[in-house]
Design a protein around this motif. Structure first.
Motif, PDB file in Angstrom:
ATOM      1  N   TRP A 157       7.740  49.752  70.220  1.00 43.07           N
ATOM      2  CA  TRP A 157       7.454  51.111  71.019  1.00 43.07           C
ATOM      3  C   TRP A 157       8.431  50.282  72.744  1.00 43.07           C
ATOM      4  N   ALA A 158       8.984  48.911  72.567  1.00 41.71           N
ATOM      5  CA  ALA A 158       9.859  48.611  73.586  1.00 41.71           C
ATOM      6  C   ALA A 158      11.700  49.361  72.777  1.00 41.71           C
ATOM      7  N   VAL A 159      11.726  50.117  71.749  1.00 43.25           N
ATOM      8  CA  VAL A 159      12.793  50.208  71.449  1.00 43.25           C
ATOM      9  C   VAL A 159      13.048  51.415  70.846  1.00 43.25           C
ATOM     10  N   VAL A 160      12.271  52.009  70.811  1.00 40.66           N
ATOM     11  CA  VAL A 160      12.149  53.623  69.924  1.00 40.66           C
ATOM     12  C   VAL A 160      11.524  54.264  70.326  1.00 40.66           C
ATOM     13  N   GLY A 161      11.830  55.651  70.147  1.00 43.64           N
ATOM     14  CA  GLY A 161      10.930  56.646  70.649  1.00 43.64           C
ATOM     15  C   GLY A 161      11.318  57.237  71.401  1.00 43.64           C
ATOM     16  N   ASP A 162      10.538  58.698  72.199  1.00 42.04           N
ATOM     17  CA  ASP A 162      11.439  59.471  73.249  1.00 42.04           C
ATOM     18  C   ASP A 162      10.863  58.678  74.404  1.00 42.04           C
ATOM     19  N   THR A 163      12.210  59.368  75.462  1.00 41.74           N
ATOM     20  CA  THR A 163      12.413  58.346  76.201  1.00 41.74           C
ATOM     21  C   THR A 163      11.776  59.621  78.296  1.00 41.74           C
ATOM     22  N   PHE A 164      11.471  58.582  79.189  1.00 38.25           N
ATOM     23  CA  PHE A 164      10.634  59.110  80.029  1.00 38.25           C
ATOM     24  C   PHE A 164      11.712  58.736  81.225  1.00 38.25           C
ATOM     25  N   PRO A 165      11.225  59.509  83.290  1.00 40.42           N
ATOM     26  CA  PRO A 165      11.579  58.012  83.757  1.00 40.42           C
ATOM     27  C   PRO A 165      10.799  57.209  83.988  1.00 40.42           C
ATOM     28  N   ASP A 214      18.093  53.518  73.424  1.00 41.86           N
ATOM     29  CA  ASP A 214      19.461  54.018  74.616  1.00 41.86           C
ATOM     30  C   ASP A 214      19.725  53.724  75.793  1.00 41.86           C
ATOM     31  N   ASP A 215      19.135  52.930  76.667  1.00 42.33           N
ATOM     32  CA  ASP A 215      19.424  52.339  77.773  1.00 42.33           C
ATOM     33  C   ASP A 215      20.199  51.214  77.273  1.00 42.33           C
ATOM     34  N   TYR A 216      19.740  50.287  76.156  1.00 38.02           N
ATOM     35  CA  TYR A 216      20.688  48.921  75.642  1.00 38.02           C
ATOM     36  C   TYR A 216      22.112  49.354  75.624  1.00 38.02           C
ATOM     37  N   ARG A 237      23.161  57.832  76.133  1.00 34.56           N
ATOM     38  CA  ARG A 237      21.726  57.006  77.641  1.00 34.56           C
ATOM     39  C   ARG A 237      20.900  57.514  76.923  1.00 34.56           C
ATOM     40  N   TYR A 238      21.120  59.015  76.985  1.00 32.11           N
ATOM     41  CA  TYR A 238      19.494  60.208  77.526  1.00 32.11           C
ATOM     42  C   TYR A 238      19.984  61.083  75.439  1.00 32.11           C
ATOM     43  N   HIS A 239      19.535  60.929  74.780  1.00 33.02           N
ATOM     44  CA  HIS A 239      19.659  61.793  73.576  1.00 33.02           C
ATOM     45  C   HIS A 239      18.102  60.986  73.426  1.00 33.02           C
ATOM     46  N   ASN A 255      22.016  66.153  89.226  1.00 31.26           N
ATOM     47  CA  ASN A 255      23.351  65.749  89.886  1.00 31.26           C
ATOM     48  C   ASN A 255      24.057  66.796  89.112  1.00 31.26           C
ATOM     49  N   GLU A 256      25.128  66.960  89.602  1.00 30.39           N
ATOM     50  CA  GLU A 256      26.394  68.500  89.313  1.00 30.39           C
ATOM     51  C   GLU A 256      27.021  67.447  88.042  1.00 30.39           C
ATOM     52  N   GLU A 257      27.168  66.484  88.004  1.00 27.63           N
ATOM     53  CA  GLU A 257      27.850  65.708  86.845  1.00 27.63           C
ATOM     54  C   GLU A 257      26.496  65.670  85.917  1.00 27.63           C
ATOM     55  N   ASP A 258      25.479  65.549  85.663  1.00 25.51           N
ATOM     56  CA  ASP A 258      24.116  65.271  84.533  1.00 25.51           C
ATOM     57  C   ASP A 258      24.126  66.764  83.927  1.00 25.51           C
ATOM     58  N   VAL A 259      24.284  68.340  85.336  1.00 23.10           N
ATOM     59  CA  VAL A 259      24.602  69.500  84.275  1.00 23.10           C
ATOM     60  C   VAL A 259      25.798  69.512  83.796  1.00 23.10           C
ATOM     61  N   GLU A 260      26.870  68.968  84.085  1.00 25.20           N
ATOM     62  CA  GLU A 260      28.233  69.185  83.082  1.00 25.20           C
ATOM     63  C   GLU A 260      27.839  68.629  81.249  1.00 25.20           C
ATOM     64  N   ASN A 261      27.047  67.640  81.545  1.00 28.54           N
ATOM     65  CA  ASN A 261      27.439  66.446  80.382  1.00 28.54           C
ATOM     66  C   ASN A 261      25.686  66.455  80.100  1.00 28.54           C
ATOM     67  N   LEU A 262      25.542  67.988  80.221  1.00 26.15           N
ATOM     68  CA  LEU A 262      23.953  67.735  79.253  1.00 26.15           C
ATOM     69  C   LEU A 262      24.034  69.631  78.090  1.00 26.15           C
ATOM     70  N   LYS A 263      25.291  69.906  78.688  1.00 27.93           N
ATOM     71  CA  LYS A 263      25.533  70.388  77.921  1.00 27.93           C
ATOM     72  C   LYS A 263      26.272  70.276  76.336  1.00 27.93           C
ATOM     73  N   TRP A 264      26.895  68.780  76.619  1.00 25.65           N
ATOM     74  CA  TRP A 264      27.268  67.996  75.223  1.00 25.65           C
ATOM     75  C   TRP A 264      25.631  67.415  74.540  1.00 25.65           C
TER      76      TRP A 264
END
Length: 304
Positions: A157-165, A214-216, A237-239, A255-264
């Motif tokens: 539970w501290a390694v895998v699974g969907d992530t969230f803020p 992801d974050d690690y 980091r966010y897959h 932010n704007e950079e996040d929006v662009e990277n989200l496309k990839w």
């Protein structure tokens, strides 16, 4: 892509990308053909269907949602961000994952090395000129070495699974949302509002995500000075941030950079999710190619 069992290949020829001859396959952008069902005969990411993994997966998310608090994430990020556990190469890390199966995944129960190569090879077929994306497919889950004794043998539970803020309200699009009600942050007025400790458009790099692979792996890549592009680091980091890239939640923090990277990330996610199958990759045949990419984008040894 090389397969060593008598099953359909993960991709179809480029000239056939608009159609599929198999009624049980879907064809995504780029010509990637995927099955409609996972390894257990169910639709992908179905957390309610009765299956042999349903109880395991739900118990995983119960523990995950109870314990992933702002305080815990802060402590884990500080501890593991030191990168003082071991020095090893990317490929050595890939081999370490052979013994682990992801308990949060309802779609497959194969060792992780299989999923890494399935993802990377599917991307390679459809995006032959984006070698950075091939390598991202290979390494995106390497943070799961946190399950290994050398890294403290963290619970799943501290390694895998969907992530969230953490640090703001949990969105109801999160899988098994009901279990957040037992999280100490759920009733904490500092953390249970829409923005919590953040501000609108602050950028996801300012947001603490639930702790895990992801974050690690993002920290490992960044601190070891990889030359992969920012989109690759965003994907790493966010897959697993499915509430964002599947449900559109938490966009007010981007932010704007996040929006662009989200496309990839949207492109990548198709291969990360739908390439999961019982199809096996000839590891020795594809290894030289991925070793060349590792040498291009990473140092020979990394601090983990």
């Amino acid at each position: 892509m090389t397969v060593i069992v008598d099953q359909p290949q993960l991709g179809v020829d480029v000239e056939d990308k608009s159609t599929s001859t198999d009624s049980n396959e879907l064809v995504l952008d780029g010509g990637f053909a995927v099955p409609e069902t996972n390894s257990f005969g169910h639709t992908f990411r179905d957390y309610d269907v009765e299956s042999e993994r349903k109880k395991v997966v739900e118990e995983f998310y119960r523990m995950n949602h109870i314990h992933q608090s702002f305080e815990l994430v802060s402590k884990m990020r500080e501890e593991y961000g030191k990168l003082n556990r071991v020095e090893m190469s990317i490929w050595e890390c890939c081999e370490l994952l052979n013994s682990f199966v992801d308990e949060s995944d309802p779609d497959i129960d194969e060792p992780q090395i299989e999923h890494l190569l399935q993802t990377a090879e599917a991307i390679r077929r459809d995006y032959p000129d984006e070698d950075w994306l091939h390598l991202t497919g290979l390494i995106h889950d390497l943070g799961k070495v946190l399950l290994h004794p050398s890294f403290g043998a963290l619970p799943q539970w501290a390694v895998v699974g969907d992530t969230f803020p953490v640090g703001c309200a949990f969105d109801e699009s999160n899988v098994h949302f009901k279990y957040f009600k037992e999280n100490p942050d759920y009733s904490n007025p500092a953390y249970n509002t829409k923005f919590g400790v953040y501000s609108e458009g602050c950028g996801l790099d300012k947001v603490l995500m639930s702790w895990g692979h992801d974050d690690y792996m993002y920290l490992v890549s960044k601190e070891n000075k990889t030359t992969l592009p920012s989109a690759a680091l965003f994907i790493i980091r966010y897959h697993s941030f499915y509430p964002l890239h599947r449900s559109g939640a938490y966009k007010h923090l981007m932010n704007e950079e996040d929006v662009e990277n989200l496309k990839w990330l949207h492109i990548f996610n198709k291969y990360d999710l739908y390439s999961k199958s019982k199809v096996r990759i000839d590891v020795e045949k594809v290894k030289p190619y991925y070793m060349s990419l590792i040498e291009k984008y990473f140092p020979a040894k990394l601090r983990w």
